[in-house]
Design a protein around this motif. Structure first.
Motif, PDB file in Angstrom:
ATOM      1  N   LYS A  41       0.840  -1.201   0.000  1.00  0.00           N
ATOM      2  CA  LYS A  41       0.000   0.000   0.000  1.00  0.00           C
ATOM      3  C   LYS A  41       0.867   1.240   0.000  1.00  0.00           C
ATOM      4  O   LYS A  41       0.596   2.204  -0.713  1.00  0.00           O
ATOM      5  N   ALA A  42       1.920   1.217   0.841  1.00  0.00           N
ATOM      6  CA  ALA A  42       2.777   2.395   0.931  1.00  0.00           C
ATOM      7  C   ALA A  42       3.348   2.719  -0.446  1.00  0.00           C
ATOM      8  O   ALA A  42       3.389   3.873  -0.875  1.00  0.00           O
ATOM      9  N   ILE A  43       3.760   1.678  -1.162  1.00  0.00           N
ATOM     10  CA  ILE A  43       4.371   1.919  -2.469  1.00  0.00           C
ATOM     11  C   ILE A  43       3.358   2.481  -3.451  1.00  0.00           C
ATOM     12  O   ILE A  43       3.617   3.460  -4.142  1.00  0.00           O
ATOM     13  N   THR A  44       2.167   1.873  -3.509  1.00  0.00           N
ATOM     14  CA  THR A  44       1.194   2.405  -4.469  1.00  0.00           C
ATOM     15  C   THR A  44       0.764   3.815  -4.102  1.00  0.00           C
ATOM     16  O   THR A  44       0.536   4.642  -4.977  1.00  0.00           O
ATOM     17  N   ASN A  45       0.665   4.109  -2.824  1.00  0.00           N
ATOM     18  CA  ASN A  45       0.339   5.479  -2.447  1.00  0.00           C
ATOM     19  C   ASN A  45       1.415   6.464  -2.898  1.00  0.00           C
ATOM     20  O   ASN A  45       1.114   7.584  -3.287  1.00  0.00           O
ATOM     21  N   ALA A  46       2.663   6.029  -2.817  1.00  0.00           N
ATOM     22  CA  ALA A  46       3.760   6.944  -3.125  1.00  0.00           C
ATOM     23  C   ALA A  46       3.808   7.306  -4.604  1.00  0.00           C
ATOM     24  O   ALA A  46       4.275   8.377  -4.975  1.00  0.00           O
ATOM     25  N   ILE A  47       3.342   6.414  -5.475  1.00  0.00           N
ATOM     26  CA  ILE A  47       3.428   6.738  -6.908  1.00  0.00           C
ATOM     27  C   ILE A  47       2.056   6.947  -7.546  1.00  0.00           C
ATOM     28  O   ILE A  47       1.958   7.534  -8.613  1.00  0.00           O
ATOM     29  N   GLY A  48       0.991   6.496  -6.862  1.00  0.00           N
ATOM     30  CA  GLY A  48      -0.346   6.521  -7.450  1.00  0.00           C
ATOM     31  C   GLY A  48      -0.747   7.814  -8.140  1.00  0.00           C
ATOM     32  O   GLY A  48      -1.052   7.809  -9.328  1.00  0.00           O
ATOM     33  N   PRO A  49      -0.743   8.922  -7.421  1.00  0.00           N
ATOM     34  CA  PRO A  49      -1.237  10.139  -8.059  1.00  0.00           C
ATOM     35  C   PRO A  49      -0.300  10.701  -9.118  1.00  0.00           C
ATOM     36  O   PRO A  49      -0.639  11.676  -9.761  1.00  0.00           O
ATOM     37  N   PHE A  50       0.874  10.119  -9.289  1.00  0.00           N
ATOM     38  CA  PHE A  50       1.849  10.720 -10.205  1.00  0.00           C
ATOM     39  C   PHE A  50       2.101   9.960 -11.489  1.00  0.00           C
ATOM     40  O   PHE A  50       2.442  10.554 -12.506  1.00  0.00           O
ATOM     41  N   GLY A 348       5.008  16.170   0.922  1.00  0.00           N
ATOM     42  CA  GLY A 348       5.238  15.418   2.150  1.00  0.00           C
ATOM     43  C   GLY A 348       4.929  13.947   1.997  1.00  0.00           C
ATOM     44  O   GLY A 348       4.828  13.416   0.898  1.00  0.00           O
ATOM     45  N   LYS A 349       4.780  13.290   3.138  1.00  0.00           N
ATOM     46  CA  LYS A 349       4.560  11.849   3.126  1.00  0.00           C
ATOM     47  C   LYS A 349       3.142  11.549   2.671  1.00  0.00           C
ATOM     48  O   LYS A 349       2.205  12.281   2.978  1.00  0.00           O
ATOM     49  N   MET A 350       2.998  10.431   1.959  1.00  0.00           N
ATOM     50  CA  MET A 350       1.710  10.183   1.338  1.00  0.00           C
ATOM     51  C   MET A 350       1.040   8.916   1.836  1.00  0.00           C
ATOM     52  O   MET A 350       0.245   8.325   1.128  1.00  0.00           O
ATOM     53  N   ASP A 351       1.364   8.507   3.067  1.00  0.00           N
ATOM     54  CA  ASP A 351       0.845   7.217   3.504  1.00  0.00           C
ATOM     55  C   ASP A 351      -0.673   7.130   3.543  1.00  0.00           C
ATOM     56  O   ASP A 351      -1.239   6.059   3.497  1.00  0.00           O
ATOM     57  N   ASP A 352      -1.331   8.304   3.614  1.00  0.00           N
ATOM     58  CA  ASP A 352      -2.785   8.241   3.791  1.00  0.00           C
ATOM     59  C   ASP A 352      -3.594   8.577   2.551  1.00  0.00           C
ATOM     60  O   ASP A 352      -4.777   8.872   2.650  1.00  0.00           O
ATOM     61  N   VAL A 353      -2.962   8.579   1.394  1.00  0.00           N
ATOM     62  CA  VAL A 353      -3.717   8.999   0.216  1.00  0.00           C
ATOM     63  C   VAL A 353      -4.845   8.021  -0.093  1.00  0.00           C
ATOM     64  O   VAL A 353      -5.907   8.394  -0.582  1.00  0.00           O
ATOM     65  N   GLY A 354      -4.616   6.755   0.210  1.00  0.00           N
ATOM     66  CA  GLY A 354      -5.661   5.766  -0.059  1.00  0.00           C
ATOM     67  C   GLY A 354      -5.808   5.510  -1.537  1.00  0.00           C
ATOM     68  O   GLY A 354      -6.911   5.420  -2.080  1.00  0.00           O
ATOM     69  N   TYR A 355      -4.690   5.358  -2.248  1.00  0.00           N
ATOM     70  CA  TYR A 355      -4.764   5.229  -3.691  1.00  0.00           C
ATOM     71  C   TYR A 355      -5.449   3.934  -4.123  1.00  0.00           C
ATOM     72  O   TYR A 355      -5.175   2.870  -3.593  1.00  0.00           O
TER      73      TYR A 355
ATOM     74  N   SER B 103      -2.818  19.228 -23.748  1.00  0.00           N
ATOM     75  CA  SER B 103      -3.962  18.591 -23.113  1.00  0.00           C
ATOM     76  C   SER B 103      -3.616  17.426 -22.211  1.00  0.00           C
ATOM     77  O   SER B 103      -4.169  17.318 -21.129  1.00  0.00           O
ATOM     78  N   PHE B 104      -2.687  16.560 -22.620  1.00  0.00           N
ATOM     79  CA  PHE B 104      -2.451  15.391 -21.774  1.00  0.00           C
ATOM     80  C   PHE B 104      -1.858  15.773 -20.424  1.00  0.00           C
ATOM     81  O   PHE B 104      -2.198  15.199 -19.393  1.00  0.00           O
ATOM     82  N   PHE B 105      -0.963  16.776 -20.429  1.00  0.00           N
ATOM     83  CA  PHE B 105      -0.421  17.209 -19.143  1.00  0.00           C
ATOM     84  C   PHE B 105      -1.520  17.766 -18.252  1.00  0.00           C
ATOM     85  O   PHE B 105      -1.574  17.488 -17.057  1.00  0.00           O
ATOM     86  N   LEU B 106      -2.388  18.551 -18.856  1.00  0.00           N
ATOM     87  CA  LEU B 106      -3.477  19.164 -18.097  1.00  0.00           C
ATOM     88  C   LEU B 106      -4.364  18.084 -17.492  1.00  0.00           C
ATOM     89  O   LEU B 106      -4.625  18.061 -16.283  1.00  0.00           O
ATOM     90  N   GLU B 107      -4.807  17.168 -18.353  1.00  0.00           N
ATOM     91  CA  GLU B 107      -5.698  16.111 -17.879  1.00  0.00           C
ATOM     92  C   GLU B 107      -5.054  15.286 -16.781  1.00  0.00           C
ATOM     93  O   GLU B 107      -5.628  15.067 -15.722  1.00  0.00           O
ATOM     94  N   SER B 108      -3.847  14.802 -17.063  1.00  0.00           N
ATOM     95  CA  SER B 108      -3.281  13.823 -16.146  1.00  0.00           C
ATOM     96  C   SER B 108      -2.858  14.466 -14.830  1.00  0.00           C
ATOM     97  O   SER B 108      -2.946  13.835 -13.788  1.00  0.00           O
ATOM     98  N   SER B 109      -2.416  15.735 -14.857  1.00  0.00           N
ATOM     99  CA  SER B 109      -2.015  16.351 -13.591  1.00  0.00           C
ATOM    100  C   SER B 109      -3.231  16.570 -12.710  1.00  0.00           C
ATOM    101  O   SER B 109      -3.177  16.362 -11.505  1.00  0.00           O
ATOM    102  N   PHE B 110      -4.326  17.011 -13.315  1.00  0.00           N
ATOM    103  CA  PHE B 110      -5.465  17.364 -12.470  1.00  0.00           C
ATOM    104  C   PHE B 110      -6.375  16.190 -12.196  1.00  0.00           C
ATOM    105  O   PHE B 110      -7.158  16.234 -11.260  1.00  0.00           O
ATOM    106  N   LEU B 111      -6.265  15.144 -12.995  1.00  0.00           N
ATOM    107  CA  LEU B 111      -7.100  13.984 -12.706  1.00  0.00           C
ATOM    108  C   LEU B 111      -6.770  13.426 -11.326  1.00  0.00           C
ATOM    109  O   LEU B 111      -7.659  13.138 -10.540  1.00  0.00           O
ATOM    110  N   GLY B 112      -5.469  13.299 -11.034  1.00  0.00           N
ATOM    111  CA  GLY B 112      -5.062  12.783  -9.726  1.00  0.00           C
ATOM    112  C   GLY B 112      -5.642  13.651  -8.611  1.00  0.00           C
ATOM    113  O   GLY B 112      -6.193  13.155  -7.630  1.00  0.00           O
TER     114      GLY B 112
END
Ligand code: HDD
Ligand code: HEM
Ligand code: HEM
Lengths: 358, 443
Positions: A41-50, A348-355, B103-112
């Motif tokens: 979970k920690a790993i997926t949270n760390a990269i999930g939103p990116f 910061g730390k992302m342990d709680d993102v819940g990805y 567009s892809f940068f816009l979408e993908s940055s804000f989707l998260g």
């Protein structure tokens, strides 16, 4: 103009490797080191939103390559047909593994997608290293046999491998012992990079263990780098010519070594982000050193009949390249703003993102 | 050589068709989610926010599919259409590179941020991130259609002696007369898809007697969006695109409409019939006299050239396919207007939620906007054949010279297998989300 776009392209590719590189690395760590559900979970949270935004760097770099150097885009994408399509498939598996594992609460389901994500990440790191190896080694442009081209001078096609696995014959393959070596360098370097990212972005129980692992992997990396450098002359008889012609190019290998040696101190760092900084420096330095050593070539020719593809003979026409600058500058400013906002919100730390737990 | 072209085309057609199943929902649904969010900000009624949250789950899944199937599209220009990329990259590379950067940068940055940032951001900013995702997906559509329009109607270029196309006028790419009609048409078409999906899920809940509040909200929203977009797709935007084809690609137009012979005093509009390519005529035809001339030129007697008047070498390569695609799209468009019209009438009379047969129809209509969108693209693409760049570059001249047919078949089979797996996963997971239904927040 060509030079401007060359620099842009190289920066974009380097940024891509630094950003998506930590995702691959995290995937490899996930595969080999994360045993407990909490660590995963920690790993997926760390990269999930990116990861998605990171992958866009590849697409955008592909777009810039297409528009600024159409001949190179056409030649290399068709020539490296099979590995590229396989990279696409792996990218699909990586994404699907990451996104779908949390959707169903079932052990087998999660096991399958964990492995898909991890193995795809490992193979992607390997393939990107191999790709770099191919670019440095060069290809048989025009597909020359018996001294004459069988295709237009800038086209080629490489099979995945040839039985000899040798980087110096006329019958080259994508995979030979030289490109495999660079593939291994990439795997190790990106694993370290990913570990640093996890340390940077989480408070997981893994962190302590990872610091030790980084130290060991870094030794391995040093050995691999030394081996590569000592056999480089087989590929390029005169590897230093560019560094003699443009002495300021030395800055690139210097950065590489700062990164490499900085990493040995990872256990004593007070701030968790420092390790990530050093592994980024290593990747940046390593990539720039490699492309600088073949500059202005972009794809060397291994035969004497057809010339190498260079910054100057594959570029698009002047007008298109100049108007491109206007929208590119605007777009870059926007991208910088998005990235600032994104990393600011998820700082910061992302342990709680819940990805992935919808 | 023939095999090479065949597999390359099959691979492109298969992968783009599959890809486009997802963006059409992405673009339309993002608009509807922004609408729900906006309603919530205005009224502070939780139901709207819960509705937005529910659709965001579907959206996230759909978006992921769009992303993973979109990346192969970008790469395939180089891998399978290398000659085309080499010759025209200086031009279509512009719009494709812009798509990535803008567009892809816009979408993908804000989707998260949109998916995981509601708590961190607060409601207003959360709405804003949703809006930016919407903007990104519509910008992406715009730049893709700009690329596509250039292939249909090349502008602002010059051809050098070595055959390369170079850009001479950047703004011409965006003032291309083909672009705006095609873009608007396509965007309304994608709103149709999302409206039908939203309405169908609503109908599903009502017929199941589950989540009734949401069922009503979804049916109502879907019907209102659906009626407006169905009308706008046909008129004026469908009409505009058709006029563009009639003006700039008259052979394509004749084939699309199934007109073999030029008729004195005005052409009929064909409703039903099967093209007989051996005898160059239309079998079992049902047609209304003079209407086509009127629709195209606002003149009942205007002349429309029939297919037989053009040399066979310039005919579209697959006339029946083109003809059927076009008629399926237009036929479905007509049905959409009809169904949404009836549903809207029932809504107005406050009877919709009880009229079972309309709810069942809405549910069963779910796949058809996808079919209409797909056949729409087949109309555009088959209509352009045998050209890659209309009148300038043949499809057969665009493929990669060194990639053998065996290799293309290998990757084609790989894509088919992989995408079947993706489709299964998508259906399974979407089914799971739908079956579970929206969650009400208890504040
Ligand atoms: C009119 C709409 C439309 C059409 C015709 C296409 N696409 Fe698409 N595409 C989208 C609208 C879109 C989208 C709605 O903007 C997506 C869906 C998910 C996303 O990220 O953007 C997308 C995704 C998407 C991605 C992934 C972006 C990411 O990672 O965020 C790529 C590389 C492409 N597309 C490329 C293409 C190419 C090369 C096409 C033409 C052959 C194409 N798409 C047809
Ligand atoms: C603007 C975006 C698009 C571009 C730039 C584009 C470009 C191309 C290219 C290069 C080919 C290969 C040459 C050929 O056989 O015609 C092609 C073929 C094709 N495309 Fe597109 N395309 C686009 C969008 C779409 C979409 C969205 C669909 C369908 C949903 C589609 C359906 C097809 C089909 C079916 C073929 C095969 C045509 C044939 O076999 O004759 N295209 N397109
Ligand atoms: C009812 C009347 C309609 C008319 C007169 C019409 C007309 C057209 C024409 C002439 C084209 C070809 C344009 C070209 O060659 O580039 C086209 C393309 C297309 N149509 Fe339609 N259409 C109608 C309904 C629909 C519906 C109901 C949908 C989907 C829900 C749809 C989706 C599309 C799409 C996705 C394309 C390809 C993209 C483009 O070039 O804009 N159309 N339409």
């Amino acid at each position: 103009m060509e030079l401007f776009w060359y620099i842009v392209l190289m920066i974009m590719l380097t940024v891509y490797i630094i950003l998506d590189g930590y995702d691959f690395g995290a995937g490899i760590i996930h595969l080999f080191f994360a045993k407990k559900e909490k660590d995963k979970k920690a790993i997926t949270n760390a990269i999930g939103p990116f990861w998605d935004a990171n992958e866009v760097w590849l697409i955008a770099a592909g777009g810039v390559l297409f528009f600024a150097f159409p001949t190179l885009y056409a030649s290399s994408f068709s020539g490296f047909y099979l590995p590229l399509i396989m990279i696409l498939w792996l990218l699909i598996f990586r994404a699907v593994g990451l996104e779908l594992r949390g959707q169903v609460h079932n052990k087998l389901w999660q096991l399958v997608w964990d492995k898909a994500f991890g193995i795809a990440s490992l193979l992607l790191a390997l393939f990107f290293g191999i790709a770099l190896g191919n670019v440095v080694r060069g290809v048989n442009l025009g597909m020359v046999t018996d001294g004459s081209s069988t295709h237009e001078a800038h086209y080629f096609f490489l099979p995945l491998w040839n039985p000899t696995f040798s980087p110096t014959t006329e019958h080259l393959g994508i995979i030979d012992w030289f490109t495999i070596l660079l593939g291994l360098v990439a795997v190790v370097a990106l694993t370290i990079h990913g570990a640093n990212w996890i340390i940077f972005k989480t408070n997981s129980d893994l962190n302590h263990k990872l610091k030790k692992t980084i130290f060991k992997l870094n030794l391995l990396l040093l050995v691999l780098v030394i081996i590569s450098l000592s056999i480089w002359h087989i590929i390029e008889p005169n590897p230093f010519h560019n560094f003699i012609e443009y002495p300021w190019f030395w800055i690139f290998p210097i950065i590489t070594f700062i990164g490499l040696f900085g990493l040995f101190k990872v256990k004593s760092f007070k701030r968790d982000g420092l390790g990530f900084l050093f592994s980024s420096l290593f990747l940046f330095g390593g990539l720039t050193t490699t492309v600088a050593s073949i500059f202005p070539k972009l794809l060397p020719s291994t035969n004497t009949v057809n010339p190498s593809l260079t910054v100057y003979n594959v570029a698009a026409h002047e007008y298109g390249l100049s108007v491109g600058v206007y929208w590119f500058v605007i777009a870059t400013i926007l991208v910088a703003i998005y990235m600032f906002v994104q990393y600011r919100v998820f700082k910061g730390k992302m342990d709680d993102v819940g990805y992935g737990e919808h | 050589m023939e095999d090479m072209i065949f597999y390359d085309r099959m691979q492109f057609a298969f992968t783009i068709t599959f890809h486009y199943l997802f963006p059409q929902l992405t673009m339309g649904l993002s608009l509807m989610i922004v609408y729900f969010k906006w309603k919530f900000l205005r009224t502070k009624i939780d139901k709207y926010n819960d509705a937005a949250k529910f659709w965001m789950k579907i959206f996230a899944l759909n978006f992921a599919m769009g992303v993973v199937t979109g990346i192969p599209m970008e790469f395939q220009f180089g891998t399978n259409w290398a000659k085309f990329s080499e010759l025209t990259g200086g031009i279509i590379g512009q719009t494709l590179a812009m798509e990535g950067m803008f567009s892809f940068f816009l979408e993908s940055s804000f989707l998260g941020l949109f998916l995981f940032g509601e708590k961190l951001l607060g409601q207003k900013l959360h709405f804003l991130t949703g809006f930016l995702v919407f903007l990104g997906s519509w910008a992406s559509g715009y730049l893709i259609i700009a690329t596509h329009s250039w292939m249909q109607f090349p502008v602002g270029y010059e051809i050098l002696e070595n055959g390369k196309f170079v850009l001479t006028n950047f703004s011409a790419l965006f003032s291309n007369p083909w672009l705006m009609p095609a873009y608007l048409h396509n965007q309304f078409a994608s709103i149709i898809t999302s409206s039908f999906v939203v309405a169908a899920i609503g109908a599903f809940y009502l017929l199941n007697n589950k989540h009734n509040d949401f069922g009503k909200l979804f049916v109502k929203t879907g019907v209102i969006f659906g009626l407006i977009s169905s009308v706008l797709v046909a008129f004026p935007t469908g009409d505009w695109t058709a006029k563009n084809v009639a003006k700039h690609q008259p052979v394509t137009f004749a084939a699309m409409e199934g007109i073999f012979e030029t008729e004195e005093g005005g052409s009929e509009i064909v409703l039903i019939g099967q093209p007989d390519m051996e005898n160059k005529k239309l079998d079992n035809k049902i047609a209304v006299p003079n209407v086509l001339s009127f629709l195209t030129y606002q003149n009942w007697n205007a002349e429309i050239k029939g297919l037989n008047e053009f040399d066979e070498s310039v005919h579209p390569t697959n006339v029946p396919g083109l003809y059927y695609s076009y008629h399926i799209m237009v036929g479905l468009g007509t049905i959409f207007i009809g169904l949404m019209g009836i549903a809207a009438l029932q809504l107005y009379r406050k009877k919709l939620y009880k009229t079972k047969w309309v709810l069942w129809s809405l549910l069963f209509m779910l796949p058809f906007p996808y079919i209409a969108n797909t056949t729409g693209w087949y109309t555009a693409e088959l209509g352009r054949q045998p050209w890659l760049v209309y009148n300038l570059l043949k499809t057969s001249e665009g493929i990669s010279p060194t990639v053998s047919s065996g290799n293309t078949l290998f990757t084609l089979l790989g894509f088919i297998g992989l995408y079947l797996l993706l489709a299964l996963l998508f259906l399974m997971l979407a089914g799971k989300i739908i079956n579970k239904g929206p969650e009400t927040s208890n504040q």
